[in-house]
Design a protein around this motif. Structure first.
Motif, PDB file in Angstrom:
ATOM      1  N   ARG A  20       0.825  -1.194   0.000  1.00  0.00           N
ATOM      2  CA  ARG A  20       0.000   0.000   0.000  1.00  0.00           C
ATOM      3  C   ARG A  20       0.859   1.244   0.000  1.00  0.00           C
ATOM      4  NH1 ARG A  20      -5.264   0.012   3.161  1.00  0.00           N
ATOM      5  NH2 ARG A  20      -6.175   1.953   2.533  1.00  0.00           N
ATOM      6  N   GLN A  33      -4.752   7.530  -0.784  1.00  0.00           N
ATOM      7  CA  GLN A  33      -6.010   6.943  -0.355  1.00  0.00           C
ATOM      8  C   GLN A  33      -6.206   5.637  -1.107  1.00  0.00           C
ATOM      9  OE1 GLN A  33      -9.420   9.464  -0.013  1.00  0.00           O
ATOM     10  NE2 GLN A  33      -8.452   9.845   1.926  1.00  0.00           N
ATOM     11  N   ASN A  34      -5.875   4.572  -0.461  1.00  0.00           N
ATOM     12  CA  ASN A  34      -6.107   3.266  -1.053  1.00  0.00           C
ATOM     13  C   ASN A  34      -5.559   3.096  -2.470  1.00  0.00           C
ATOM     14  OD1 ASN A  34      -6.920   0.699  -0.954  1.00  0.00           O
ATOM     15  ND2 ASN A  34      -9.117   1.085  -1.132  1.00  0.00           N
ATOM     16  N   GLN A  35      -4.283   3.341  -2.628  1.00  0.00           N
ATOM     17  CA  GLN A  35      -3.615   2.994  -3.879  1.00  0.00           C
ATOM     18  C   GLN A  35      -2.449   2.088  -3.531  1.00  0.00           C
ATOM     19  OE1 GLN A  35      -2.127   6.460  -5.850  1.00  0.00           O
ATOM     20  NE2 GLN A  35      -4.106   7.053  -6.632  1.00  0.00           N
TER      21      GLN A  35
END
Lengths: 116, 173, 628
Positions: A33, A38-40
């Motif tokens: 991660r 944000q959530n990549q």
């Protein structure tokens, strides 16, 4: 029978495809991660920290470190939050086994009720 | 109420409770796994002098370690608080200059004042990686034995200093 | 005097609230002996009221009425007209109003097409829909009023999030909401059936098209969202197992299960109580999804709004609706008696297995989405649940499901068992050989390729050999289309994921690089000024064997009002492959970092979903005809 054949084929094919450094690198950066995004994952991100980490991962792979060693190295520093694949440990046990328990209970309930 | 209904009610209630608690939870806060561990080994240059700094450069005191850079806008916001902390005899204040040009960093401090006793120049970001730094500024506290006691991500301010840092810095004195 | 459109819009919202209360009177105010007509007309009237209110909101956007807080935050005078209109549902408040409009539209349809239902069932059904509408509208008025005023009126507005200035995101939310909220019809009907303590075959048949319609919209919405992410986010991914995507995928999986079980309930009177329970759960999951997205309790790429008071309101509503629905179910579940037993070796038996697998898959995703949150709240170590977890848990569940899907045509054609075994074995081996021939670089690839081929061969085998009878063909066409779509989707996903070539590199102006079987030349860099952004447009010439195949123009945009940079990928799309170029960062004046992807068959992912939707529409139409 069908499933067994399929399974055998799967096992056979497992051994054929050993992965080289480049594909290891690709797999790794897709499983880690980007901490500041944000959530990549790292592969998707161009944030400076992600770029640094990718560089570090490349260096570590070149110096002969294994995938697991690199994951361990990073999660020791950044916590297992950095791993998209949650480690199998006491804390995450439920996450990994609950699907199996669930399907067994659900099958039992539905099949017993409806199949006479 | 039979057994199944009871179980489902409990699960349902728990879920609502968790969702409710989730509302007051900051999803961005991540605990560092390094708390309680030794400060990582390093060997890096000093920002001002042509000397090498390593783990022996820390003195036997509780030490605040602040990671900063001249290109970091948020660092500007916390700088006056660091200056405020710098006079204190109870603890030491060390800076890590993160991925910066030496000239820029020295110029930046020249304008705003230097609160640090020594500044470790981490141009490659290796030490920061070992520390699990993911955004400047970050602030750490280590004890006399270089065990990491505290980590804060983002600029510090009076509330954080009073409520979170001071109790750690002056305990057992 | 200028007419204050914002005021009219707000007034209509309040009128809508009154209308909802009015709608509920026949059921809850006893003694007055109010006529059911109140219920019927109020449930139809609700839609025009809210629709006009929504139009008012759009008019305030177009008319640049910055005295409204919501308008001033989401639009500005430089925005092109089309985005001014779509900005009406781009932010939290407007999108929640849109949700209410959609909900009132479904209630309108439900009221219009429920003449054939018994009176008490219909009354309960519409009353429950009314309660839902009241709840949603109350939420808007109390916590998210789009017509709220600014204390001081700004000269110009802020900006619409540049990510949302795009066609994909204009149509994505309305479609998704049509799906989410369409499931509220299913939910209300199921709960109403609980009060009747019966779920007759005709009722299940009545319910079926509503499930299919909601499912079609959900499929379309999710598919649009994935397409949007693919070309707009700039790294070529189409599915991330992101919490927000999961929030829409869970009701999708659940309603897929429901589509199957409701057929069995409608045709044979089986799985009555199970179908009711599924209906309740399916809508619960769409509400949960909304809660997760709207409350901001998850970190995600798409999470836009967060405000605890809103979260509390949705949570309360969620708890009451789901709790109420489940309570109604548990009190009456014993009363549902099935008309027939199930033979495992039959269509219905397969449905049962299908349901077990799909519900487990849904559970898995729910678990993966909620688990990190629960750990975090309990103060344990925070974790991420991402692609590797879902691949490990979700795909094994799908393999048996796909084997079943392939088997279905033969099962329905009632061929003798011996013949079946032989034919299945042949098809199995042919599929296996084909997939081993084409896909030899990973196990996942072989499994994916095999799955697609297995389904397709089975369908065509049956079409050519057995299903000549036109009535039978018609009855199965929807199913064949949908299952074929699934196969096409799997084919697209597995081929593109396993044979894609991806490179990140730096190119100077005029430089050429070879990736896969194509040469890419960074030919030109141009600057362009648009109304609300400045852009750098690169021209990349793609050639194969020295003949030019395409010119791809990726862009990097800098939006004026928010100062945010956006990547517009350039895509050269053909049926069999996409060549995808996106601009990274400027390294030097004439030097840029680029991402170049070669993705074979990726179009099949979205083509597959289109087939699924066609299948679903065919099924709706077919059912209608037999009813006439």
């Amino acid at each position: 029978m069908k499933k067994i054949t399929l399974f055998l084929f799967l096992l056979l094919s497992l051994n054929i495809y050993a992965s080289d450094a480049d594909s290891q690198y690709k797999e790794l950066i897709e499983e880690l991660r980007c901490m500041v995004c944000q959530n990549q994952n790292l592969a998707e991100s161009e944030a400076p920290l992600a770029v640094d980490m990718k560089q570090k991962i490349r260096e570590m792979l070149e110096s002969g470190k294994s995938k697991n060693e690199i994951k361990q190295f990073l999660s020791d520093r950044y916590s297992s939050y950095i791993l998209y694949e949650p480690p199998i440990n006491k804390q995450n046990l439920i996450l990994w086994i609950a699907p199996f328990i669930f399907i067994i209970i659900l099958s039992f309930m539905l099949l017993r009720r409806y199949i006479k | 109420m039979n057994k199944n209904t009871f179980i489902f009610t409990v699960i349902f209630g728990l879920m609502c409770l968790f969702l409710f608690m989730g509302l007051y939870n900051d999803p961005k806060k991540i605990e560092s796994p390094l708390i309680g561990k030794q400060f990582p080994k390093f060997k890096l240059n000093d920002l001002y002098l042509d000397i090498t700094l390593d783990n022996t450069s820390f003195i036997k005191k509780k030490t605040i370690i602040n990671v900063w850079a001249s290109w970091c806008l948020e660092c500007e916001r916390e700088h006056s608080y660091l200056i405020g902390l710098s006079g204190n005899k109870e603890f030491d204040l060390v800076g890590i200059n993160y991925k910066d040009q030496g000239d820029d960093a020295r110029g930046w401090l020249g304008m705003r004042g230097n609160p640090y006793r020594i500044i470790i120049s981490d141009q490659s970001g290796d030490l920061a990686l070992d520390l699990g730094v993911y955004g400047v500024p970050e602030t750490y506290i280590i004890d006399e034995n270089q065990t990491i006691l505290f980590k804060h991500i983002g600029p510090i301010n009076n509330t954080i200093i009073e409520n979170d840092m001071m109790p750690i810095l002056v305990e057992n004195k | 005097m200028i007419i204050d459109i914002g005021f009219i819009g707000y007034f209509l919202l309040l009128l809508g609230l009154m209308n909802c209360l009015f709608l509920l009177t026949p059921k809850f105010v006893s003694g007055l002996n109010l006529s059911n007509n109140i219920l019927l007309s109020a449930s139809k009237l609700h839609f025009p009221i809210l629709f006009i209110s929504f139009i008012c909101l759009i008019v305030t956007f177009v008319g640049e009425d910055y005295s409204l807080d919501y308008v001033s935050k989401n639009s500005n005078s430089n925005l092109p007209l089309i985005y001014k209109i779509s900005a009406a549902w781009a932010g939290h408040e407007g999108s929640m109003l849109l949700w209410c409009v959609v909900s009132s539209f479904w209630m309108f349809l439900a009221s219009k097409y429920s003449n054939d239902l018994p009176k008490s069932l219909r009354t309960n059904f519409l009353t429950i829909m009314g309660i839902l509408n009241l709840g949603f509208l109350l939420f808007v008025v109390a916590t998210s009023n789009p017509f709220a005023r600014n204390l001081s009126v700004p000269i110009d507005g802020g900006d619409l999030n540049p990510l949302l200035q795009d066609f994909g995101l204009i149509v994505h939310p309305p479609m998704l909401y049509m799906g989410y909220v369409g499931l509220s019809v299913v939910f209300s009907f199921a709960v109403a059936c609980c009060f009747e303590k019966e779920f007759k075959k005709e009722w299940a048949q009545w319910l079926r098209p509503w499930v299919l319609a909601s499912w079609s919209f959900l499929t379309l919405g999710i598919s649009l969202g994935s397409w949007w992410a693919y070309y707009e986010l700039g790294w070529g991914g189409w599915w991330f197992w992101d919490p927000v995507e999961n929030a829409s995928f869970m009701p999708w999986l659940m309603s897929t299960a429901l589509i199957h079980s409701v057929i069995a309930s409608g045709e044979k009177g089986m799985f009555k109580s199970w179908t009711i329970l599924l209906s309740i759960f399916t809508f619960s999951l769409s509400l949960l999804g909304t809660f997760l997205v709207r409350s901001g309790i998850l970190i995600s790429v798409h999470s836009f709004a967060s405000d605890p008071s809103r979260g509390i309101f949705i949570l309360l509503m969620l708890a009451m609706l789901i709790g109420g629905g489940l309570a109604a179910y548990t009190m009456n579940s014993k009363k549902f008696v099935d008309d027939n037993d199930v033979n495992i070796y039959s269509k219905e038996g397969f449905f049962l297995l299908n349901n077990i697998l799909l519900v487990t898959a849904t559970f898995t995703i729910l678990l993966g989405t909620m688990y990190p949150l629960v750990l975090d709240i309990l103060g344990l170590e925070k974790i991420s649940v991402g692609v590797p977890y879902y691949n490990a848990v979700f795909i094994p569940l799908m393999i048996p499901l796909i084997l079943l899907v392939g088997y279905v045509p033969m099962l329905l054609s009632r061929i003798s068992k011996n013949k079946q075994i032989l034919q299945l074995l042949i098809i199995f081996l042919v599929s296996l050989v084909l997939s081993l021939l084409f896909s030899i670089n990973s196990i996942l690839y072989i499994v994916g390729f095999f799955s697609a081929v297995w389904i397709i061969i089975n369908i065509f085998f049956d079409l050519f050999l057995y299903t000549k009878n036109s009535v039978r063909l018609k009855s199965r066409m929807g199913m064949y289309f949908a299952h074929f779509g699934l196969a096409i989707f799997i084919l697209g996903a597995s081929v593109s994921e396993n044979t894609k070539v991806e490179k990140e590199l730096v190119l100077s102006l005029g430089e050429t690089t070879t990736i896969g079987s194509f040469d890419y030349k960074l030919n030109k860099l141009e600057e362009e000024k648009s109304v609300n952004y400045d852009a750098v447009i690169a021209s990349v010439l793609v050639s194969k064997n020295n003949s030019i195949v395409a010119e791809i123009k990726p862009e990097k945009r800098l939006y004026h009002s928010s100062e945010s940079a956006m990547t517009e990928a350039g895509i050269f799309a053909r049926l069999d492959r996409d060549l995808y170029v996106s601009l990274g960062n400027m390294i030097d004046d004439n030097k840029w970092s680029l991402r170049i992807y070669d993705k074979p068959f990726i179009r099949f992912i979205w083509i597959g979903t289109i087939f699924m939707i066609i299948g679903s529409i065919l099924s709706i139409r077919y059912r209608k005809k037999t009813n006439e």
